[in-house]
Design a protein around this motif. Structure first.
Motif, PDB file in Angstrom:
ATOM      1  N   HIS A 482     -29.908  -5.216  31.113  1.00 53.94           N
ATOM      2  CA  HIS A 482     -29.229  -6.128  32.041  1.00 53.94           C
ATOM      3  C   HIS A 482     -29.645  -7.571  31.781  1.00 53.94           C
ATOM      4  O   HIS A 482     -28.807  -8.492  31.774  1.00 53.94           O
ATOM      5  CB  HIS A 482     -29.550  -5.726  33.482  1.00 53.94           C
ATOM      6  N   PHE A 483     -30.933  -7.787  31.540  1.00 50.60           N
ATOM      7  CA  PHE A 483     -31.413  -9.143  31.257  1.00 50.60           C
ATOM      8  C   PHE A 483     -30.792  -9.689  29.970  1.00 50.60           C
ATOM      9  O   PHE A 483     -30.462 -10.875  29.886  1.00 50.60           O
ATOM     10  CB  PHE A 483     -32.941  -9.153  31.136  1.00 50.60           C
ATOM     11  N   GLU A 484     -30.641  -8.834  28.980  1.00 53.49           N
ATOM     12  CA  GLU A 484     -29.987  -9.266  27.732  1.00 53.49           C
ATOM     13  C   GLU A 484     -28.553  -9.705  28.025  1.00 53.49           C
ATOM     14  O   GLU A 484     -28.089 -10.740  27.523  1.00 53.49           O
ATOM     15  CB  GLU A 484     -30.006  -8.132  26.697  1.00 53.49           C
ATOM     16  N   GLU A 485     -27.856  -8.936  28.866  1.00 54.43           N
ATOM     17  CA  GLU A 485     -26.472  -9.274  29.230  1.00 54.43           C
ATOM     18  C   GLU A 485     -26.388 -10.600  29.982  1.00 54.43           C
ATOM     19  O   GLU A 485     -25.430 -11.363  29.834  1.00 54.43           O
ATOM     20  CB  GLU A 485     -25.872  -8.169  30.094  1.00 54.43           C
ATOM     21  N   PRO A 518     -47.691   1.307  28.333  1.00 54.02           N
ATOM     22  CA  PRO A 518     -46.575   1.706  29.187  1.00 54.02           C
ATOM     23  C   PRO A 518     -45.932   0.494  29.864  1.00 54.02           C
ATOM     24  O   PRO A 518     -46.612  -0.329  30.474  1.00 54.02           O
ATOM     25  CB  PRO A 518     -47.244   2.620  30.220  1.00 54.02           C
ATOM     26  N   ILE A 519     -44.621   0.385  29.753  1.00 56.49           N
ATOM     27  CA  ILE A 519     -43.859  -0.664  30.441  1.00 56.49           C
ATOM     28  C   ILE A 519     -43.145   0.013  31.604  1.00 56.49           C
ATOM     29  O   ILE A 519     -42.109   0.650  31.426  1.00 56.49           O
ATOM     30  CB  ILE A 519     -42.837  -1.343  29.511  1.00 56.49           C
ATOM     31  N   ARG A 520     -43.697  -0.089  32.792  1.00 57.10           N
ATOM     32  CA  ARG A 520     -43.116   0.652  33.913  1.00 57.10           C
ATOM     33  C   ARG A 520     -42.087  -0.163  34.681  1.00 57.10           C
ATOM     34  O   ARG A 520     -41.231   0.393  35.363  1.00 57.10           O
ATOM     35  CB  ARG A 520     -44.207   1.140  34.863  1.00 57.10           C
ATOM     36  N   GLU A 521     -42.151  -1.501  34.564  1.00 55.71           N
ATOM     37  CA  GLU A 521     -41.242  -2.356  35.318  1.00 55.71           C
ATOM     38  C   GLU A 521     -41.111  -3.685  34.587  1.00 55.71           C
ATOM     39  O   GLU A 521     -42.055  -4.142  33.947  1.00 55.71           O
ATOM     40  CB  GLU A 521     -41.807  -2.584  36.731  1.00 55.71           C
ATOM     41  N   VAL A 522     -39.931  -4.297  34.644  1.00 58.48           N
ATOM     42  CA  VAL A 522     -39.745  -5.622  34.065  1.00 58.48           C
ATOM     43  C   VAL A 522     -39.071  -6.535  35.086  1.00 58.48           C
ATOM     44  O   VAL A 522     -38.276  -6.085  35.912  1.00 58.48           O
ATOM     45  CB  VAL A 522     -38.914  -5.587  32.761  1.00 58.48           C
ATOM     46  N   ARG A 523     -39.417  -7.815  35.016  1.00 61.14           N
ATOM     47  CA  ARG A 523     -38.848  -8.810  35.927  1.00 61.14           C
ATOM     48  C   ARG A 523     -38.529 -10.068  35.135  1.00 61.14           C
ATOM     49  O   ARG A 523     -39.175 -10.355  34.128  1.00 61.14           O
ATOM     50  CB  ARG A 523     -39.835  -9.137  37.055  1.00 61.14           C
ATOM     51  N   ALA A 524     -37.576 -10.817  35.617  1.00 58.06           N
ATOM     52  CA  ALA A 524     -37.195 -12.064  34.959  1.00 58.06           C
ATOM     53  C   ALA A 524     -37.696 -13.249  35.765  1.00 58.06           C
ATOM     54  O   ALA A 524     -37.419 -13.354  36.962  1.00 58.06           O
ATOM     55  CB  ALA A 524     -35.681 -12.145  34.810  1.00 58.06           C
ATOM     56  N   ALA A 525     -38.450 -14.097  35.118  1.00 53.93           N
ATOM     57  CA  ALA A 525     -38.853 -15.371  35.710  1.00 53.93           C
ATOM     58  C   ALA A 525     -37.924 -16.422  35.096  1.00 53.93           C
ATOM     59  O   ALA A 525     -38.302 -17.164  34.190  1.00 53.93           O
ATOM     60  CB  ALA A 525     -40.314 -15.676  35.413  1.00 53.93           C
ATOM     61  N   ALA A 526     -36.690 -16.445  35.587  1.00 56.54           N
ATOM     62  CA  ALA A 526     -35.646 -17.244  34.939  1.00 56.54           C
ATOM     63  C   ALA A 526     -35.903 -18.736  35.056  1.00 56.54           C
ATOM     64  O   ALA A 526     -35.527 -19.508  34.168  1.00 56.54           O
ATOM     65  CB  ALA A 526     -34.279 -16.888  35.540  1.00 56.54           C
ATOM     66  N   GLY A 527     -36.530 -19.168  36.148  1.00 57.33           N
ATOM     67  CA  GLY A 527     -36.831 -20.584  36.285  1.00 57.33           C
ATOM     68  C   GLY A 527     -37.916 -21.012  35.319  1.00 57.33           C
ATOM     69  O   GLY A 527     -37.787 -22.026  34.627  1.00 57.33           O
ATOM     70  N   ALA A 528     -38.984 -20.231  35.243  1.00 51.01           N
ATOM     71  CA  ALA A 528     -40.052 -20.528  34.292  1.00 51.01           C
ATOM     72  C   ALA A 528     -39.588 -20.308  32.861  1.00 51.01           C
ATOM     73  O   ALA A 528     -40.057 -20.969  31.933  1.00 51.01           O
ATOM     74  CB  ALA A 528     -41.279 -19.659  34.591  1.00 51.01           C
TER      75      ALA A 528
END
Length: 565
Positions: A482-485, A518-528
């Motif tokens: 989703h982040f790539e999109e 292990p990558i259990r969760e990802v988040r976007a810090a779009a402002g940073a």
């Protein structure tokens, strides 16, 4: 003879007027905004005013994987700055601002130690010029506007369960980790689950650290993503018309703070992002100012080279355009003994007595961790200098063991007694750093921004941490797609993990092999402007211990602060 306390040394030190400290850095009084006699903010106009000046050598201070007590990066950075002055080099230091949460928790003050401190120590640890309060206010203004928007009809169609923007406070308070807002009468808002983080974990603070100008700050704040609407489109601070007011709150906070060391060397203190989920580095703007203010600019990165320094190289240097000439790896005898796997150190408790015994074998048993950090720094094409922060109870053959490990790995080495001796104790380290800066560099990043997010995370895990690969959970894989999109695919990445191991597991000491991240969760810090992965259990709101430092901090009969270490 018992050494004086850090607070006593700080109180007895001579402080130059801050305009004299500024003059030493070539900054005119026209560019200062005074906060009393000993602290000033520096106008951003100085960057353009100094544009044609020679650029300083640029040195990052990092460390091996630390013990829970820390290994003294800040005091080593201060000592090195003073040591450079002792050998005739003009130096400037750029540091993060301490968070008051740890100050009142276990860590205590974060101004350095002994005769290598940043002064005024009390102001530095308690409020300083209010930058953290401004971050808190700007962050919570956005949170209030989110809840108000939901209450006023939710024209943007925000999906309440998607709202990820929590509130912040600069105090350790585990009771606020999870809260429900909007309780009470209907006019009190829409009930929903949320929580608090510590201010140092705020994305607003990261933006302040990465912004290159007031206009860039405004643009980044506008891109902050607070959640998603019902169609999956990100909702931003700009959509909520909050970014302008947030920028106004931060208008003064964007200016770096000028202080001095115990030997009156100039220090810029600015921003203090969390070292786990954020960049863990002081501000780009402080470095942009400092790079034209001396012969050497020293800047500190949080935790070990696998965390703060990795983000310094891959994110901060990308943003600032500055390229480091050398990296100092701070190490202690006790850290290598811990990485031998033979001892357990607990924050707030004394070291095990047998750990203080003379044992170069224990030091050699933990050598793999130091070797790995030397390898990490070399992987960025930068010359490593191993700086042994010497404690009074270290033994000569243990010090010699650390020297042997460093030199056999091809790194420069110096032992430093700056805590006890100030700049004089760091003269050898200063000379070694000067030599290291003359060596050719072939600076390179761990990954290209054109790589996919998964490829970038894999590169950091394998090339920096030494993992065999990464394991992405199904939900994290979905979110990454989703982040790539959404166009976030060209962002750099941050892997949020424990600082107590090269791996995600704090129990794995030394330089563990044969493991996967292990990558259990990802988040976007779009402002940073980065995507971060949660690896293991991350706490963004620390708790207080059974006997926090706050219990010892008080005012005496003369109105002087006591108990601040």
């Amino acid at each position: 003879m018992t050494m004086k306390s850090d607070l006593q040394i700080a109180r007895e030190a001579h402080l130059d007027p801050i305009e004299d400290v500024a003059a030493r850095a070539g900054i005119s009084e026209d560019h200062l905004e005074h906060y009393g006699r000993d602290v000033a903010k520096v106008s951003l106009d100085v960057i353009d005013a100094h544009r044609d000046r020679p650029r300083a050598r640029y040195v990052v201070i990092t460390a091996v994987t630390p013990t829970p007590l820390g290994e003294g990066k800040t005091t080593t950075a201060v000592g090195l700055a003073q040591g450079l002055e002792k050998i005739g080099k003009r130096s400037v230091l750029a540091l993060r601002q301490p968070s008051m949460g740890p100050t009142f928790g276990i860590k205590g003050g974060a101004a350095g130690a002994g005769y290598s401190q940043v002064l005024p120590m009390e102001k530095l640890n308690l409020h300083l010029t209010g930058d953290f309060h401004a971050i808190t206010a700007a962050h919570n203004l956005l949170a209030a506007m989110i809840d108000n928007h939901l209450h006023q009809g939710n024209v943007l169609g925000i999906e309440p369960h998607s709202v990820s923007w929590r509130r912040v406070v600069d105090i350790n308070d585990r009771a606020l980790r999870n809260v429900i807002v909007g309780l009470g009468a209907r006019i009190d808002g829409v009930p929903r689950e949320t929580g608090f983080d510590i201010t140092a974990a705020s994305e607003v603070g990261v933006i302040l650290a990465l912004a290159t100008s007031l206009q860039d700050l405004r643009a980044r704040l506008g891109r902050l993503v607070i959640g998603y609407d019902r169609s999956g489109r990100p909702v931003t601070a700009e959509d909520l018309h909050a970014a302008g007011a947030m920028t106004v709150i931060l208008r003064d906070a964007i200016k770096p703070n000028l202080l001095q060391t115990t030997e009156n060397t100039p220090v810029f203190v600015h921003a203090g992002p969390f070292g786990n989920i954020a960049t863990g580095n002081s501000s780009v703007i402080a470095d942009q100012v400092g790079i034209s203010c001396g012969d050497y600019l020293l800047t500190e990165a949080g935790f070990g080279s696998d965390m703060g320094a990795e983000r310094f190289f891959n994110i901060k240097c990308r943003t600032s355009g500055l390229r480091p000439d050398a990296a100092v790896l701070v190490v202690t005898v006790r850290a290598l003994k811990v990485h031998s796997g033979r001892y357990r150190v607990v924050a707030g408790k004394p070291l095990p007595l047998d750990m203080l015994a003379d044992s170069p074998d224990d030091v050699m048993a933990g050598a793999a961790n130091l070797r790995k950090h030397i390898e990490i720094v070399r992987g960025f094409g930068v010359s490593p200098v191993v700086a042994l922060n010497v404690f009074p109870d270290d033994h000569p053959d243990e010090i010699e063991a650390v020297r042997r490990i460093a030199e056999e790995a091809g790194a420069h080495f110096a032992a430093s007694t700056h805590v006890v001796d100030g700049g004089r104790g760091a003269e050898d380290l200063a000379r070694v750093v000067v030599d290291a800066c003359e060596a050719p560099t072939d600076f390179r990043y761990t990954y290209e921004l054109s790589a996919s997010l998964v490829e970038k995370m894999t590169a950091v895990a394998t090339r920096v941490y030494g993992a065999d690969g990464i394991d992405v959970s199904p939900q994290a894989a979905k979110d990454l797609a989703h982040f790539e999109e959404l166009g976030y695919g060209r962002f750099p990445v941050v892997l949020a993990k424990t600082h107590l191991s090269l791996s995600h597991d704090p129990r794995l000491k030394g330089a563990p092999t044969g493991w996967r991240l292990p990558i259990r969760e990802v988040r976007a810090a779009a402002g940073a402007g980065y995507v971060y992965a949660i690896c293991g259990d991350m706490r963004t709101m620390p708790g207080l211990g059974a006997h926090p430092a706050a219990e010892r901090i008080d005012i005496d009969e003369n109105g002087q602060i006591v108990g601040l270490f």
